[in-house]
Design a protein around this motif. Structure first.
Motif, mmCIF file in Angstrom:
data_model
loop_
_atom_site.group_PDB
_atom_site.id
_atom_site.type_symbol
_atom_site.label_atom_id
_atom_site.label_comp_id
_atom_site.label_asym_id
_atom_site.label_seq_id
_atom_site.Cartn_x
_atom_site.Cartn_y
_atom_site.Cartn_z
ATOM 1 N N ARG A 13 0.743 -1.222 0.134
ATOM 2 C CA ARG A 13 -0.007 0.004 0.183
ATOM 3 C C ARG A 13 0.739 1.277 -0.134
ATOM 4 O O ARG A 13 0.654 2.287 -0.814
ATOM 5 N N ARG A 16 2.145 1.796 -3.677
ATOM 6 C CA ARG A 16 1.137 2.268 -4.335
ATOM 7 C C ARG A 16 0.975 4.009 -3.850
ATOM 8 O O ARG A 16 0.769 4.681 -5.207
ATOM 9 N N LEU A 20 1.536 7.054 -6.690
ATOM 10 C CA LEU A 20 0.476 7.860 -6.954
ATOM 11 C C LEU A 20 0.789 9.216 -6.555
ATOM 12 O O LEU A 20 0.627 10.163 -7.642
ATOM 13 N N ARG A 23 3.236 10.289 -9.448
ATOM 14 C CA ARG A 23 2.498 10.507 -10.828
ATOM 15 C C ARG A 23 1.742 11.787 -10.800
ATOM 16 O O ARG A 23 1.666 12.973 -11.446
ATOM 17 N N ALA A 73 -9.999 9.127 -3.883
ATOM 18 C CA ALA A 73 -9.387 8.762 -5.266
ATOM 19 C C ALA A 73 -7.853 8.191 -4.565
ATOM 20 O O ALA A 73 -7.361 7.054 -5.134
ATOM 21 N N VAL A 74 -7.299 8.748 -3.458
ATOM 22 C CA VAL A 74 -6.162 8.343 -2.939
ATOM 23 C C VAL A 74 -6.490 6.778 -2.475
ATOM 24 O O VAL A 74 -5.584 5.779 -2.724
ATOM 25 N N THR A 76 -8.918 4.683 -3.009
ATOM 26 C CA THR A 76 -9.267 3.784 -4.250
ATOM 27 C C THR A 76 -8.068 3.206 -4.698
ATOM 28 O O THR A 76 -7.802 2.117 -4.903
ATOM 29 N N GLU A 77 -7.193 4.142 -5.137
ATOM 30 C CA GLU A 77 -5.982 3.692 -5.730
ATOM 31 C C GLU A 77 -4.768 2.723 -4.807
ATOM 32 O O GLU A 77 -4.440 1.855 -5.420
ATOM 33 N N ILE A 78 -4.776 3.292 -3.539
ATOM 34 C CA ILE A 78 -3.847 2.303 -2.726
ATOM 35 C C ILE A 78 -4.559 0.958 -2.204
ATOM 36 O O ILE A 78 -3.608 0.183 -1.752
ATOM 37 N N GLN A 80 -6.253 -0.981 -3.982
ATOM 38 C CA GLN A 80 -6.545 -1.924 -5.227
ATOM 39 C C GLN A 80 -5.985 -3.261 -5.109
ATOM 40 O O GLN A 80 -4.730 -3.085 -4.492
ATOM 41 N N ARG A 83 -2.232 -6.123 -9.065
ATOM 42 C CA ARG A 83 -2.763 -5.909 -10.618
ATOM 43 C C ARG A 83 -3.254 -7.284 -11.162
ATOM 44 O O ARG A 83 -3.539 -7.348 -12.107
#
Length: 100
Positions: A13, A16, A20, A23, A73-74, A76-78, A80, A83
């Motif tokens: 986490r 990720r 994020l 980016r 958003a943070v 949700t992204e971390i 996930q 992959r």
């Protein structure tokens, strides 16, 4: 105070989260971003590199605000799952699985 070792899920986490933030920062300097967020450039560098896998909530909130990221958003992204499609703990929802 003794700090327990991080779990592999916490480390992932943190990685990720760092990716994020890197980016989202884009071409903006680390120094400018850190100062605008009220954190040290060293703290931001450690978070972005994944060395601080579990930063304090106010720190992340301040950085996200400066970068124009919503906390939803943070999160949700971390949170996930991996992959490759394999969740960390099969059969459990992500929210329950990753609660700390």
């Amino acid at each position: 105070m003794v700090r327990l070792p991080l779990t592999s899920a916490e480390v992932e986490r943190g990685q990720r989260l760092g990716a994020l933030l890197r980016r989202a920062r884009g071409d903006r300097s680390m120094l400018e971003t850190a100062l605008d967020a009220g954190v040290s450039p060293e703290t931001l560098r450690k978070i972005e590199s994944g060395r601080v896998a579990t930063p304090a909530f106010p720190t992340i909130a301040a950085i996200a605000n400066v970068l124009g990221l919503s906390l939803d958003a943070v999160w949700t992204e971390i949170t996930q799952p991996e992959r490759d499609g394999e969740p960390t703990t099969p059969g459990r929802p992500a929210r329950e699985r990753l609660a700390s």
